[in-house]
Scaffold this motif. Structure first.
Motif, PDB file in Angstrom:
ATOM      1  N   LEU A   1       0.831  -1.210   0.000  1.00  0.00           N
ATOM      2  CA  LEU A   1       0.000   0.000   0.000  1.00  0.00           C
ATOM      3  C   LEU A   1       0.865   1.259   0.000  1.00  0.00           C
ATOM      4  O   LEU A   1       0.541   2.262  -0.634  1.00  0.00           O
ATOM      5  CB  LEU A   1      -0.906   0.021   1.248  1.00  0.00           C
ATOM      6  CG  LEU A   1      -2.105  -0.928   1.245  1.00  0.00           C
ATOM      7  CD1 LEU A   1      -2.760  -0.940   2.627  1.00  0.00           C
ATOM      8  CD2 LEU A   1      -3.127  -0.516   0.180  1.00  0.00           C
ATOM      9  N   MET A   2       1.983   1.205   0.750  1.00  0.00           N
ATOM     10  CA  MET A   2       2.876   2.369   0.836  1.00  0.00           C
ATOM     11  C   MET A   2       3.467   2.695  -0.535  1.00  0.00           C
ATOM     12  O   MET A   2       3.629   3.858  -0.894  1.00  0.00           O
ATOM     13  CB  MET A   2       4.000   2.082   1.831  1.00  0.00           C
ATOM     14  CG  MET A   2       3.525   2.004   3.278  1.00  0.00           C
ATOM     15  SD  MET A   2       4.559   0.919   4.308  1.00  0.00           S
ATOM     16  CE  MET A   2       6.017   1.921   4.544  1.00  0.00           C
ATOM     17  N   LEU A   3       3.791   1.666  -1.292  1.00  0.00           N
ATOM     18  CA  LEU A   3       4.351   1.887  -2.629  1.00  0.00           C
ATOM     19  C   LEU A   3       3.306   2.560  -3.528  1.00  0.00           C
ATOM     20  O   LEU A   3       3.600   3.548  -4.207  1.00  0.00           O
ATOM     21  CB  LEU A   3       4.807   0.556  -3.245  1.00  0.00           C
ATOM     22  CG  LEU A   3       5.373   0.681  -4.665  1.00  0.00           C
ATOM     23  CD1 LEU A   3       6.696   1.426  -4.662  1.00  0.00           C
ATOM     24  CD2 LEU A   3       5.558  -0.691  -5.313  1.00  0.00           C
ATOM     25  N   VAL A   4       2.089   2.036  -3.496  1.00  0.00           N
ATOM     26  CA  VAL A   4       1.010   2.614  -4.310  1.00  0.00           C
ATOM     27  C   VAL A   4       0.753   4.065  -3.881  1.00  0.00           C
ATOM     28  O   VAL A   4       0.630   4.975  -4.716  1.00  0.00           O
ATOM     29  CB  VAL A   4      -0.275   1.756  -4.197  1.00  0.00           C
ATOM     30  CG1 VAL A   4      -1.439   2.403  -4.939  1.00  0.00           C
ATOM     31  CG2 VAL A   4      -0.022   0.340  -4.721  1.00  0.00           C
ATOM     32  N   ALA A   5       0.727   4.300  -2.555  1.00  0.00           N
ATOM     33  CA  ALA A   5       0.485   5.655  -2.041  1.00  0.00           C
ATOM     34  C   ALA A   5       1.617   6.604  -2.435  1.00  0.00           C
ATOM     35  O   ALA A   5       1.372   7.782  -2.709  1.00  0.00           O
ATOM     36  CB  ALA A   5       0.328   5.615  -0.520  1.00  0.00           C
ATOM     37  N   SER A   6       2.838   6.109  -2.480  1.00  0.00           N
ATOM     38  CA  SER A   6       3.948   7.009  -2.822  1.00  0.00           C
ATOM     39  C   SER A   6       3.873   7.414  -4.297  1.00  0.00           C
ATOM     40  O   SER A   6       4.125   8.563  -4.642  1.00  0.00           O
ATOM     41  CB  SER A   6       5.313   6.410  -2.457  1.00  0.00           C
ATOM     42  OG  SER A   6       5.664   5.369  -3.318  1.00  0.00           O
TER      43      SER A   6
ATOM     44  N   GLY B   1      -2.461  -1.142  -7.005  1.00  0.00           N
ATOM     45  CA  GLY B   1      -1.279  -1.884  -7.427  1.00  0.00           C
ATOM     46  C   GLY B   1      -1.656  -3.346  -7.519  1.00  0.00           C
ATOM     47  O   GLY B   1      -2.313  -3.880  -6.616  1.00  0.00           O
TER      48      GLY B   1
ATOM     49  N   GLU C   1      -3.574  10.660   2.304  1.00  0.00           N
ATOM     50  CA  GLU C   1      -3.637   9.328   1.719  1.00  0.00           C
ATOM     51  C   GLU C   1      -4.504   8.448   2.614  1.00  0.00           C
ATOM     52  O   GLU C   1      -4.398   8.503   3.844  1.00  0.00           O
ATOM     53  CB  GLU C   1      -2.230   8.708   1.638  1.00  0.00           C
ATOM     54  CG  GLU C   1      -1.437   9.060   0.405  1.00  0.00           C
ATOM     55  CD  GLU C   1      -1.961   8.405  -0.883  1.00  0.00           C
ATOM     56  OE1 GLU C   1      -2.809   7.486  -0.816  1.00  0.00           O
ATOM     57  OE2 GLU C   1      -1.523   8.830  -1.964  1.00  0.00           O
TER      58      GLU C   1
ATOM     59  N   MET D   1       8.280   8.000   1.543  1.00  0.00           N
ATOM     60  CA  MET D   1       7.355   6.870   1.524  1.00  0.00           C
ATOM     61  C   MET D   1       7.900   5.737   0.668  1.00  0.00           C
ATOM     62  O   MET D   1       7.757   4.557   1.003  1.00  0.00           O
ATOM     63  CB  MET D   1       6.002   7.324   0.957  1.00  0.00           C
ATOM     64  CG  MET D   1       5.233   8.246   1.900  1.00  0.00           C
ATOM     65  SD  MET D   1       4.127   9.383   1.012  1.00  0.00           S
ATOM     66  CE  MET D   1       2.777   8.318   0.566  1.00  0.00           C
TER      67      MET D   1
END
Lengths: 140, 140
Positions: free
Chosen positions: A45-50, A79, B18, B46
């Motif tokens: 989720l962090m990757l998608v949010a970034s 993602g 987010e 992030m």
């Protein structure tokens, strides 16, 4: 050259705490489907949010330079991760952007902001997997 | 196939929120060097945090499978971003992992956990830029 530094400490089981100087601590966990907690952010989720947030902030910066006033901006991003012969891999990231601009602004020009942001966003440019962005422009 | 979904809304200036279902809201901003707030997470941090946490969670999962007991795990990670002809680009991400294992565990075997995690971590595998990982093993 800019440096972005974080630190991480393992707490217990599948959870940890991410830290970055001056920012609030951030509780992380494996995704629930891999034994983690569904009330914590996970690396996927962090990757998608970034990617999603970098796209927005780049678009806002382009809009400012082009003197296009944005009234509202929101997006959804997904993602996709699949099991491959080499292990789990991201196959694509998708983002759908909803942009609100003044009645006087050409919607095509507003969409173009996002296309330029896609090109310059450093986070999506750091990715191997494709990013697909769709844009919806509203005028008011 | 797994899907990771987030949403984002622009608040004002260079800040946004987010969201991911069931997780706490996460305030984000541009990096301070690009006009954002230094008390909020930014997309660059992030991205580094997502790589760092994915590496840890993958390593913990490998350790469990290999029945190696981890006593403590912490890390620091940095992402380098540089101005290039194509715009801002990540040039590399580095992580330094400090692992604590039982006296009876071979430190080389403990380090190997991280090398396997590097190979299987889906987030670092989604990156174009190189990831360099150094490992320090302590026994007690």
């Amino acid at each position: 050259m800019w440096t972005y530094e974080t630190s991480l400490v393992w707490n217990a089981d599948e959870t940890g705490t991410e830290r970055a100087l001056g920012r609030p601590d951030w509780a992380i966990s494996s995704p629930p489907e891999f034994g983690g907690k569904s009330d914590k952010w996970n690396p996927e989720l962090m990757l998608v949010a970034s990617v999603e947030s970098c796209l927005m902030l780049t678009a806002l910066s382009v809009a400012k330079r082009q003197k296009i006033e944005i009234k509202a901006y929101s997006s959804r991003a997904t993602g996709q991760m699949a099991k491959t012969a080499d292990g789990l891999r991201f196959t694509e990231i998708r983002a759908h952007v909803i942009l609100e601009v003044d009645l006087g602004v050409d919607p095509a020009r507003a969409e173009q902001l996002i296309r330029i942001a896609e090109k310059y966003c450093p986070v999506s440019n750091a990715l191997k997997c494709p990013l697909h962005v769709t844009v919806e422009v509203h005028t008011r």
